[in-house]
Structures are given as C-alpha cells and as structure tokens.
Design an enzyme around this catalytic site. Sequence first.
Site, short mmCIF file in Angstrom:
data_model
loop_
_atom_site.label_atom_id
_atom_site.label_comp_id
_atom_site.label_asym_id
_atom_site.label_seq_id
_atom_site.Cartn_x
_atom_site.Cartn_y
_atom_site.Cartn_z
CD GLU A 129 -1.78 -2.38 1.18
OE1 GLU A 129 -2.51 -3.23 0.62
OE2 GLU A 129 -0.76 -2.68 1.84
CG HIS A 199 -11.03 -7.70 6.15
ND1 HIS A 199 -10.44 -8.59 7.00
CD2 HIS A 199 -10.24 -7.65 5.05
CE1 HIS A 199 -9.35 -9.07 6.43
NE2 HIS A 199 -9.20 -8.51 5.25
#
Length: 396
Positions: A129, A199
Amino acid sequence: MLRVLFNHRSIVQGTPVFRGQARSMSAIYSNAAAPLNGMPTGVAHSQLLIRSEDEVNKSSELQNLSLTGGFRKANLYQAVNDALRTALVADETSVVFGEDVAFGGVFRCTVGLAKEFGRERVFNTPITEQGIAGFGIGMAAMGHTAIAEMQFADYIFPAFDQLVNEAAKFRYRTGDMYNCGKLTVRAPCSAVGHGALYHSQSPEAFFTHAAGLKVVVPRSPVQAKGLLLASIRDPNPVLFFEPKILYRAAVEQVPVEDYELPLGKAEIVKPGKDITIVGWGAQIYALENAIQLAEKELPGISCELIDLRTIMPWDVDTVVKSVKKTGRLLVAHEAPHTSGFGAEIAATVQQHCFLNLQAPVRRVCGLDTPFPLAFERFYMPDCVRTFEAIKEVMSY
C-alpha cells in the site's frame, strides 16, 4: 494470516472466499433487515434511492445537469465501474492501478477495464500500500491522472505516511511549483457483516487532520458515480471511501452520461423542523429507519436528515443553518466514538449554534474497541440505538 487469505483468494462469482468457505452474494451484500415494529428496514426498502427516471426531478442537483443520455439501472459497484470507464475515456492521461484491479478487483469495481483500455492504463501492483500511494503521488506529480485502489480501507495504514506527509503537503512544500492534485485513492470501507477487526473499519477521521487531502464517502450508486468523477477531476488529492456493504445492496437509475456532483456540499435528503440528524455512507440508511420509527412512535416530530458526503472539507454552513432551525443535533457514524469526525461536527455546531441549542449535541458511534466479529451487532450504531438517542434528545 487473514491478510494472506485475502491476497491469495479464490473468487466465486466475484465474491471473496473466506477461509475456504464460499458465501452467497445475498448473505454477503444484502443490507436488508427484519421488519422493526412492522416497518421494513434496510437499503432495499429505502425511500432515498432514485428508482425511476421520474424521481430524478426530486434531486435539485440532477435537475441542474443536462442529462440527455438516458439512465441505466446499476448498483454501487457498477456505478463506480462506470465512473472509472468515463474518466479513462475522457482523459488519456488517466490510469487505474492497485492490487488485483486488472482482473476486476475483489469487489469487481474494475471488471472489464483492463481488457477495454489495455494493461498500460489498468494494471496490478505488488501487495504494498505504501508503494501504491507513492507511485500514485509520483504519477500525479508528473501530470497523469492517477486513480489508485486500496483493496480494503483497513489496509491504507501502511500508506499513511505517504498520504499525510507527501500527498497532502506536496503543493505547500514546493510553493505550488509541484503538486499531486490529480491523485484519487479509492478504498472499500466500513462494516459488511463478517469482516471483524481487519475488514470493517471506517478510517475517514484519521485523514481529516491532514490539511491538503479531501475525503469523500458516497451513499448510493447515483452519488458514487457523480462524486467519484468530481473527485478524479478535483485539483487536490482525494480519498474516496466506498461503503462495501452497499456495493450490491440496491440499484438506482444512474445517468449514463458524464456528470459530477459537488464536493464539499452536503445534501438535505429529508427536510424536518425538530432535530437535525447527520451521517454519511451506509449510516444514512440506519438513520432513515430510525427517523421513520421516531416519527411513528413520537407523533408530531419532524427530523431533518443530512448526508454530509464530503467529510473534508465538510459543509459547515448547511449543518449550522439546519441546527439553528431545529435547535437539536444528532451525528452518527460507524467509526469509534472517541475522536470520530462527529466530535468535530459537534464542536463546530456548539460554537456557531450555542444560543440555538435546546439539548446537548448527541453522538451515536461505533465503540472504542477493535471491531468485533461475534459482537458486531452491539458495535454498530444501528436503527434502534439511533432511535433511542433521538428520544433522549427530544425529551431533554
């Protein structure tokens, strides 16, 4: 371990498989709930969705657009896909990149784009990322329109330094000699029903502290397409958080042609006179249901519902004007209570509306704990929690 499972997953009809167990599309993406007090709840029954072309006339923003190309029934992930396709067609410098986006991504938001535009414009990246954000900053600084995807908003934290110390400050640091304003970072966010601590998070408040970034969260397909196109074309780096539970929750009649909705402008989705209720993203539907229950159980009250849409810069004027009219404010979001963006709204409203307030500003938020799996229902600021808060504010 869970991260590894997600990045080396199987795909069943475009749906991620968790620990080898395929889940049905309806189980994962449905946001409909059991009737509450005889009232149907959830996105599927929302009165805020544009279900027919005639309902476009109810939106002052869409009325002002020249929508001559017709409409297409689409859910939120299809609207995002359409916005990306529109941007790629209109701007030959635009590129889309991220983990797995070349085959469509975990949620299928980029499906078909690599085949249509080629692997030089829609391509996969390594699982990094920080690298995705840094690469996007570099491309945007060199004049490209960079549209990056973080596979889940929870994974954006390794890129935090790149976003808040580089993307946010690049224009300021160079005295406007350089900037990365053509960078947009998309990220699926918020709870989906089984995501647990890695998540399900809503990280929007972290980034509002970094001057130079814009933060946007859409609530529906029509909003997603218009706001995403506006974000891609905005001359500032934008974080675009997409509530993943809404990807397949419902459909709207989405304009086929290119259109934008304004950033930094909240929308009053339901007028009212007694209490102002502010939210964004998927939370809007829980608030809608709470309002329906409150107006049924507390006859005579009228609630005004505002979708903030852009978290930074947020529309202070619209919220303050509403609170001066109603005298009460309730803010709800999925992110934790402490230092959630609701605290900023509460402080600002108190500053501007102190003499107008008839009750303390109330926040209904997630809890100050890691996002739980087994106890997710207790964590979420749902319809019932919000309804109880409305009663408390109205009876203060």
